[in-house]
Design a protein around this motif. Structure first.
Motif, PDB file in Angstrom:
ATOM      1  N   ALA A  12       0.830  -1.212   0.000  1.00  0.00           N
ATOM      2  CA  ALA A  12       0.000   0.000   0.000  1.00  0.00           C
ATOM      3  C   ALA A  12       0.864   1.262   0.000  1.00  0.00           C
ATOM      4  O   ALA A  12       0.563   2.224  -0.714  1.00  0.00           O
ATOM      5  CB  ALA A  12      -0.952  -0.004   1.191  1.00  0.00           C
TER       6      ALA A  12
ATOM      7  N   SER B  51      -3.228  12.560  -1.399  1.00  0.00           N
ATOM      8  CA  SER B  51      -2.523  11.412  -0.837  1.00  0.00           C
ATOM      9  C   SER B  51      -2.770  11.333   0.661  1.00  0.00           C
ATOM     10  O   SER B  51      -2.598  12.320   1.375  1.00  0.00           O
ATOM     11  CB  SER B  51      -1.016  11.523  -1.088  1.00  0.00           C
ATOM     12  OG  SER B  51      -0.734  11.488  -2.462  1.00  0.00           O
TER      13      SER B  51
ATOM     14  N   ARG C 258       2.214   1.730  -3.501  1.00  0.00           N
ATOM     15  CA  ARG C 258       1.175   2.213  -4.418  1.00  0.00           C
ATOM     16  C   ARG C 258       0.887   3.696  -4.180  1.00  0.00           C
ATOM     17  O   ARG C 258       0.784   4.476  -5.134  1.00  0.00           O
ATOM     18  CB  ARG C 258      -0.119   1.393  -4.242  1.00  0.00           C
ATOM     19  CG  ARG C 258      -0.029  -0.025  -4.754  1.00  0.00           C
ATOM     20  CD  ARG C 258      -1.396  -0.694  -4.786  1.00  0.00           C
ATOM     21  NE  ARG C 258      -2.105  -0.634  -3.523  1.00  0.00           N
ATOM     22  CZ  ARG C 258      -2.072  -1.560  -2.582  1.00  0.00           C
ATOM     23  NH1 ARG C 258      -1.346  -2.654  -2.750  1.00  0.00           N
ATOM     24  NH2 ARG C 258      -2.761  -1.417  -1.470  1.00  0.00           N
ATOM     25  N   ALA C 259       0.735   4.080  -2.920  1.00  0.00           N
ATOM     26  CA  ALA C 259       0.422   5.482  -2.597  1.00  0.00           C
ATOM     27  C   ALA C 259       1.540   6.407  -3.060  1.00  0.00           C
ATOM     28  O   ALA C 259       1.285   7.476  -3.631  1.00  0.00           O
ATOM     29  CB  ALA C 259       0.190   5.645  -1.099  1.00  0.00           C
TER      30      ALA C 259
ATOM     31  N   VAL D 144      -8.496   5.286   7.542  1.00  0.00           N
ATOM     32  CA  VAL D 144      -9.486   5.807   6.606  1.00  0.00           C
ATOM     33  C   VAL D 144      -9.934   7.160   7.128  1.00  0.00           C
ATOM     34  O   VAL D 144     -10.289   7.297   8.301  1.00  0.00           O
ATOM     35  CB  VAL D 144     -10.703   4.857   6.489  1.00  0.00           C
ATOM     36  CG1 VAL D 144     -11.778   5.468   5.603  1.00  0.00           C
ATOM     37  CG2 VAL D 144     -10.275   3.511   5.951  1.00  0.00           C
TER      38      VAL D 144
ATOM     39  N   PRO E 247      -9.110   6.778   1.335  1.00  0.00           N
ATOM     40  CA  PRO E 247      -8.726   5.415   1.684  1.00  0.00           C
ATOM     41  C   PRO E 247      -7.376   5.417   2.402  1.00  0.00           C
ATOM     42  O   PRO E 247      -6.580   6.339   2.244  1.00  0.00           O
ATOM     43  CB  PRO E 247      -8.626   4.711   0.331  1.00  0.00           C
ATOM     44  CG  PRO E 247      -9.404   5.569  -0.610  1.00  0.00           C
ATOM     45  CD  PRO E 247      -9.265   6.963  -0.098  1.00  0.00           C
TER      46      PRO E 247
ATOM     47  N   SER F 279      -3.068   5.711   0.478  1.00  0.00           N
ATOM     48  CA  SER F 279      -3.511   5.791  -0.910  1.00  0.00           C
ATOM     49  C   SER F 279      -3.279   7.164  -1.508  1.00  0.00           C
ATOM     50  O   SER F 279      -3.091   8.145  -0.793  1.00  0.00           O
ATOM     51  CB  SER F 279      -4.996   5.470  -1.004  1.00  0.00           C
ATOM     52  OG  SER F 279      -5.731   6.496  -0.368  1.00  0.00           O
TER      53      SER F 279
ATOM     54  N   GLY G 128      -5.469  -3.236  -3.240  1.00  0.00           N
ATOM     55  CA  GLY G 128      -5.894  -2.363  -2.147  1.00  0.00           C
ATOM     56  C   GLY G 128      -7.154  -2.853  -1.464  1.00  0.00           C
ATOM     57  O   GLY G 128      -7.715  -3.897  -1.799  1.00  0.00           O
ATOM     58  N   SER G 129      -7.624  -2.055  -0.510  1.00  0.00           N
ATOM     59  CA  SER G 129      -8.802  -2.426   0.284  1.00  0.00           C
ATOM     60  C   SER G 129     -10.113  -2.058  -0.391  1.00  0.00           C
ATOM     61  O   SER G 129     -11.164  -2.545  -0.004  1.00  0.00           O
ATOM     62  CB  SER G 129      -8.732  -1.761   1.665  1.00  0.00           C
ATOM     63  OG  SER G 129      -8.772  -0.352   1.541  1.00  0.00           O
TER      64      SER G 129
ATOM     65  N   ASN H 271      -7.391   5.552  -8.289  1.00  0.00           N
ATOM     66  CA  ASN H 271      -7.345   5.343  -6.846  1.00  0.00           C
ATOM     67  C   ASN H 271      -6.386   4.188  -6.591  1.00  0.00           C
ATOM     68  O   ASN H 271      -6.667   3.050  -6.966  1.00  0.00           O
ATOM     69  CB  ASN H 271      -8.749   5.014  -6.320  1.00  0.00           C
ATOM     70  CG  ASN H 271      -8.796   4.810  -4.827  1.00  0.00           C
ATOM     71  OD1 ASN H 271      -7.775   4.635  -4.178  1.00  0.00           O
ATOM     72  ND2 ASN H 271      -9.991   4.818  -4.280  1.00  0.00           N
ATOM     73  N   THR H 272      -5.246   4.461  -5.967  1.00  0.00           N
ATOM     74  CA  THR H 272      -4.248   3.415  -5.743  1.00  0.00           C
ATOM     75  C   THR H 272      -4.718   2.362  -4.752  1.00  0.00           C
ATOM     76  O   THR H 272      -4.089   1.317  -4.622  1.00  0.00           O
ATOM     77  CB  THR H 272      -2.904   4.004  -5.259  1.00  0.00           C
ATOM     78  OG1 THR H 272      -3.069   4.577  -3.964  1.00  0.00           O
ATOM     79  CG2 THR H 272      -2.362   5.030  -6.241  1.00  0.00           C
ATOM     80  N   ASP H 273      -5.831   2.617  -4.062  1.00  0.00           N
ATOM     81  CA  ASP H 273      -6.383   1.657  -3.107  1.00  0.00           C
ATOM     82  C   ASP H 273      -7.412   0.718  -3.758  1.00  0.00           C
ATOM     83  O   ASP H 273      -8.032  -0.080  -3.080  1.00  0.00           O
ATOM     84  CB  ASP H 273      -7.035   2.404  -1.933  1.00  0.00           C
ATOM     85  CG  ASP H 273      -7.501   1.471  -0.832  1.00  0.00           C
ATOM     86  OD1 ASP H 273      -6.664   0.701  -0.320  1.00  0.00           O
ATOM     87  OD2 ASP H 273      -8.699   1.493  -0.507  1.00  0.00           O
TER      88      ASP H 273
END
Length: 180
Positions: free
Chosen positions: A2, A112, A5-6, A118, A169, A172, A146-147, A138-140
């Motif tokens: 995560a 970011s 990704r973020a 959350v 998120p 993210s 992601g979630s 959305n990187t999540d």
């Protein structure tokens, strides 16, 4: 993954050029070696974490696709007028938000959330000339590993009293563009 990704979402949106070392495009853990090259086997179907690595590969592909299609991310890369902070003083929340502008003034809002929390009903400034925003990336997202926490209701996000309200998120980066 995560955090990775973020950060990639943040780096692609931030002014300047992107830099990946061999293997980062699919989250290779080991340092690249010229003796054996990238660890492509991490993407193999029989590898237990292949889905995570394929999710990273897919994210990098989508980052590049949206980057190419969003002039705000590259047209004014070295022009200070192509960048504006939306939120730069939320250290306690670990949130950064900024707007990139294309030559024609079309904005892209990058947000970011570098915390594992959350952030519900998060409010931040958005350009007034945009009546509604939509999620561009959305990187999540679940497809990246992601979630899958949604940023808002399906569809458009509309500012209220000069502030955009959204859900951030965990760990993210979200890109928003003017809704069509």
């Amino acid at each position: 993954r995560a955090n990775h990704r973020a950060y990639l979402g943040f780096m692609w949106a931030h002014p300047g050029k992107q830099l990946l070392f061999m293997g980062q495009e699919f989250a290779q853990g080991a340092e690249w070696s010229e003796k054996h090259g990238p660890e492509w086997w991490l993407l193999a179907d029989d590898y237990h974490s292949a889905a995570d690595h394929r999710g990273m590969r897919d994210l990098v592909r989508d980052l590049n696709t949206v980057y190419r299609d969003a002039p705000a991310l590259w047209q004014r890369d070295t022009d200070p007028g192509g960048f504006q902070w939306s939120m730069c003083d939320a250290a306690d929340d670990n949130v950064f938000a900024f707007v990139r502008y294309a030559e024609d003034g079309t904005p892209l809002l990058a947000v970011s959330n570098f915390s594992p929390v959350v952030r519900e009903d998060y409010r931040l400034w958005a350009p007034e000339q945009v009546p509604a925003w939509q999620e561009a990336l959305n990187t999540d997202a679940v497809r990246y590993g992601g979630s899958g926490v949604p940023v808002g209701d399906a569809g458009k996000l509309c500012p209220e009293d000069g502030k955009l309200r959204l859900t951030l998120p965990p760990l993210s980066t979200v890109w928003l563009t003017p809704a069509r």
